[in-house]
Write an enzyme that holds these catalytic residues in place. Sequence first.
Site, PDB file in Angstrom:
ATOM      1  N   GLU A  89      -0.767  -2.047   5.292  1.00 19.42           N
ATOM      2  CA  GLU A  89       0.253  -2.055   6.181  1.00 19.42           C
ATOM      3  C   GLU A  89       0.021  -0.746   7.052  1.00 19.42           C
ATOM      4  O   GLU A  89       0.132  -0.817   8.298  1.00 19.42           O
ATOM      5  CB  GLU A  89       1.635  -2.110   5.795  1.00 19.42           C
ATOM      6  CG  GLU A  89       2.647  -2.327   7.125  1.00 19.42           C
ATOM      7  CD  GLU A  89       3.067  -1.236   7.857  1.00 19.42           C
ATOM      8  OE1 GLU A  89       3.098  -1.004   8.921  1.00 19.42           O
ATOM      9  OE2 GLU A  89       3.111   0.074   7.203  1.00 19.42           O
ATOM     10  N   ASP A 128       0.830  -1.270   0.096  1.00 21.05           N
ATOM     11  CA  ASP A 128      -0.037   0.011  -0.022  1.00 21.05           C
ATOM     12  C   ASP A 128       0.800   1.297   0.061  1.00 21.05           C
ATOM     13  O   ASP A 128       1.987   1.345   0.376  1.00 21.05           O
ATOM     14  CB  ASP A 128      -0.822   0.066   1.180  1.00 21.05           C
ATOM     15  CG  ASP A 128      -0.283  -0.228   2.567  1.00 21.05           C
ATOM     16  OD1 ASP A 128       0.723  -1.131   2.599  1.00 21.05           O
ATOM     17  OD2 ASP A 128      -0.793   0.296   3.577  1.00 21.05           O
TER      18      ASP A 128
HETATM   19 ZN    ZN Z   1       4.915   3.554   6.465  1.00 21.90          ZN
HETATM   20 ZN    ZN Z   2       6.252   1.030   5.688  1.00 18.31          ZN
END
Ligand code: ZN
Ligand code: ZN
Length: 405
Positions: free
Chosen positions: A149, A91
């Site tokens: 994440e 991401d």
């Molecule tokens: Zn980050």
């Molecule tokens: Zn990262």
Amino acid sequence: MAQIIMLESIKSLARQYAADIVQTRRHLHAHPELSFHERNTARFVADQLKAIGITPQEGVADTGLVAIIEGKTGNGSLSTSKVVGLRADMDALPIHEANNVPYKSTVDGVMHACGHDAHTASLLGVARILHVLRDQFDGTVKLVFQPGEEKAPGGASLMIKEGVLENPAPVSMLGQHVAPNIPVGKIGFREGMYMASTDELYLTVRGKGGHAAMPDNLVDPVLIASHIIVALQQVISRNRPPASPSVLSFGRFIADGVTNVIPNEVNIEGTFRCMNEEWRAEGKRRMVKLAEGIAEAMGGSCEFRIVHGYPYLKNHPELTRRVRAQAVEYMGAENVVDLDLWMAGEDFAFYSQVVDSCFYRLGTRNEARGIVSGVHTPTFDIDEAALETGAGLMSWLAVQELQLM
Ligand SMILES: [Zn+2]
Ligand SMILES: [Zn+2]
């Protein structure tokens, strides 16, 4: 002898594929997608894997993928006892890119400013290398391409819920992250606790506002909130186990009155970070009790809301020692550095709470070329020479871990 041949094979393949891995990273960099919206990225990763000859499992935690590479020196069936997991996150962040580079983000306000494009490109490089070498090692490599994440509850926690650590279950998990503070060509490790748990704190302190000239008729939430802010720091200084690093920071304190008006409420926001799950729970319990008690004693009230984030990240000591030694074999001792504790959060921590894990850092800094900006900034970039190492070293570490299982 076999090991030297393997080492040389991996290095040579990493060199051979380096330019392609750079192109992959540039494609991903130019087409970033926000956490849990990695649809085109997932499709791209799936296509790349299929082109290599690997059919991934798609749609894990919606936009995640899992792929298996079977080593073939064993009895020919999938090894479920020798399994190493390799993870990349996919991401990007809601940041508008300020770099003027040919591969600049084509999406307004979205940017790969944490290097997850480099992690994904590297893991695709690993897939290619280990697929070629699959006749030369025994065991199973599980590739985990993970969404989200950067955003709670963390793609890692969702992928674990969907069984990424089962069937077959990785004996160990490895993850890498770009490091703009470490020169390109170097790699960093740390045994034991490495990154912090992250919890968000939201407090609403309520009193009774009114004319500031008549505080005796009011319940002043500004004063209550001030006491709470000071007192909560004492939870850290007096109750924290001294060997447990902890940070409590408040970045928002809004008392929206004026010189002669006391407001009805004060809003506070902060973050609590530490590296010990028992203390993390205890610290939060104590903070809530103290804040509520102070507010009540002063005639007001405090509503204390906590958004529980990622756990702390622990690098399994023996695994990390082994992996570090193998990194020395691959890179040379002069290129392997030790890392300090870092109070930032990282959802790889979820894996580290369940399975022996090692999260290490890939140097991407190049001062001479002005590549020095930190992650999560609009000028973040990497020295792409790191990608050859990112793919080659991870391939080597995976094969060496399987060898020892
Ligand atoms: Zn980050
Ligand atoms: Zn990262």
